[in-house]
Design an enzyme around this catalytic site. Structure first.
Site, PDB file in Angstrom:
ATOM      1  CB  THR A   1       0.883  -0.399   4.790  1.00  0.00           C
ATOM      2  OG1 THR A   1       1.112  -1.550   3.960  1.00  0.00           O
ATOM      3  CG2 THR A   1       2.125  -0.138   5.628  1.00  0.00           C
ATOM      4  N   GLY A   2      -0.837  -3.030   5.792  1.00  0.00           N
ATOM      5  CA  GLY A   2      -0.727  -4.340   6.427  1.00  0.00           C
ATOM      6  C   GLY A   2      -1.975  -5.166   6.197  1.00  0.00           C
TER       7      GLY A   2
ATOM      8  N   GLY B   1      -5.260  -5.941   6.159  1.00  0.00           N
ATOM      9  CA  GLY B   1      -6.368  -5.015   6.323  1.00  0.00           C
ATOM     10  C   GLY B   1      -7.451  -5.473   7.277  1.00  0.00           C
TER      11      GLY B   1
ATOM     12  CB  THR C   1      -0.873  -0.006   1.279  1.00  0.00           C
ATOM     13  OG1 THR C   1      -1.875  -1.010   1.171  1.00  0.00           O
ATOM     14  CG2 THR C   1      -1.589   1.298   1.536  1.00  0.00           C
TER      15      THR C   1
ATOM     16  NE  ARG D   1      -9.047  -7.746   1.702  1.00  0.00           N
ATOM     17  CZ  ARG D   1      -8.050  -6.877   1.889  1.00  0.00           C
ATOM     18  NH1 ARG D   1      -7.745  -6.012   0.946  1.00  0.00           N
ATOM     19  NH2 ARG D   1      -7.358  -6.876   3.001  1.00  0.00           N
ATOM     20  CB  VAL D   2     -13.271  -3.312   0.553  1.00  0.00           C
ATOM     21  CG1 VAL D   2     -12.684  -1.942   0.844  1.00  0.00           C
ATOM     22  CG2 VAL D   2     -14.035  -3.280  -0.766  1.00  0.00           C
ATOM     23  N   GLY D   3     -10.179  -3.869   1.865  1.00  0.00           N
ATOM     24  CA  GLY D   3      -9.382  -3.860   3.095  1.00  0.00           C
ATOM     25  C   GLY D   3      -9.575  -2.583   3.888  1.00  0.00           C
ATOM     26  CG  ASP D   4      -6.250  -1.346   6.210  1.00  0.00           C
ATOM     27  OD1 ASP D   4      -5.996  -2.165   5.292  1.00  0.00           O
ATOM     28  OD2 ASP D   4      -5.385  -0.597   6.693  1.00  0.00           O
TER      29      ASP D   4
END
Ligand code: ASP
Length: 326
Positions: A241-242, A244, A190, A218-221
């Protein structure tokens, strides 16, 4: 006290000295340094924190070394779905987009949502249509393609026993020299930038392709305000970043700001508490960058490396890659 300050990251993950060729390390250090200097130039000239983070993140989105914009990872269906968010600490205004497939600079789409729509978060085709209505540049999906991300997808799907989608139409057949310098730090990555401007305002922005072989929308943080991004003049600006899913469950960015605002922790103590304790105990990996209104800058990560840079009116440029870099 610093008049302005800026911190940038280019993703955290398995980034170890023995895995990077000298020219790869130099490419990442050079990219992070240039991005921080470009953001700093905006701030030095009296530009806003928002302008600085947008300019810096656009550069990272354009660089195929990073998982954002060009060089982003592929979904299990062989597509690229880009997420981004931005927050203005002065007004608590925020904007976010998820699942963009054609917008060249997702960070600018997120900013447009904040400034030109009544909403905070737009997804999928609607987000893409909104970006067109704001005349943001659209590109063919093959613009984002890199061979390295495609082969990472194929490897991942083979491992999972999932079908391999056809190679995207228009995908370049020749190798891009810069993309060839990219290091495989895992399935993710990210980019993010936080800044404090000369008017005393902070802002944060984050942009990503998410996780290799992601499925089902899928959606992350990264596009979630409070998880991957948060900014408030009452505390700090944070970009993450990481993994999510863990960052969402811990509201990482907002939690860091709350520790500064309500518990009076220093910025470094707050980022360390959330990353080294809460995130690590829950089993998530990744990192964060942050800047506070009084000019404090901080980063923290529990992976072996994180591409990162910081610079302020009273501090020279500092670029780091590995855990033991200063
Ligand atoms: N946080 C991103 C996501 O979960 C990935 C990353 O930063 O490595 O989509």
């Amino acid at each position: 006290m610093a008049n302005w300050a800026l911190v940038a990251h280019g993703g955290a993950g398995v980034i170890e000295r023995q895995h990077l060729r000298p020219e790869q390390e130099a490419a990442y250090r050079g990219a992070m340094g240039r991005v921080a200097e470009a953001g700093a130039a905006v701030l030095k000239a009296g530009g806003s924190a928002l302008d600085a983070i947008e300019a810096a993140i656009q550069m990272l989105e354009e660089d195929p070394l990073f998982n954002a914009g060009r060089g982003a990872v592929f979904t299990a269906e062989g597509e690229i779905e880009l997420d981004a968010s931005v927050m203005d600490g002065a007004t608590l205004g925020a904007g976010a987009v998820a699942g963009l497939t054609r917008t060249r600079h997702p960070i600018s789409a997120a900013r447009a949502v904040m400034e030109h729509s009544p909403y905070v978060f737009l997804g999928g085709q609607g987000a893409e249509a909104f970006a067109r209505s704001r005349r943001l540049e659209a590109v063919k999906p093959s613009f984002f393609f890199t061979e390295r991300r495609w082969s990472a997808l194929v490897r991942d799907l083979e491992r999972q026993g999932l079908p391999i989608p056809p190679r995207p139409s228009g995908a370049p057949t020749t190798l891009d020299a810069r993309a060839g310098l990219a290091h495989d730090e895992g399935k993710r990555g990210t980019v993010g930038v936080v800044a404090l401007d000369c008017d005393g305002n902070v802002a944060a922005g984050t942009s990503t392709g998410g996780i290799t072989a992601k499925r089902w929308g899928r959606v992350g943080d990264s596009p979630i305000i409070g998880a991957g991004t948060y900014a408030s003049n009452a505390s700090a600006a944070v970009s993450c970043t990481g993994a999510g899913e863990f960052f969402i469950r811990l509201s990482v960015a907002r939690s860091i700001c709350a520790l500064v605002e309500f518990k009076g922790l220093t910025l470094q103590a707050a980022v360390d508490k959330v990353v080294q304790e809460d995130l690590t105990v829950l089993g998530g990996d990744g990192g964060v960058i942050a800047v506070a209104r009084d000019g404090q800058m901080a980063w923290s990560f529990n992976t072996s490396g994180m591409y990162r840079a910081r610079i302020a009116s009273d501090q020279p440029l500092l670029v780091g890659v590995y855990k033991d870099d200063p």
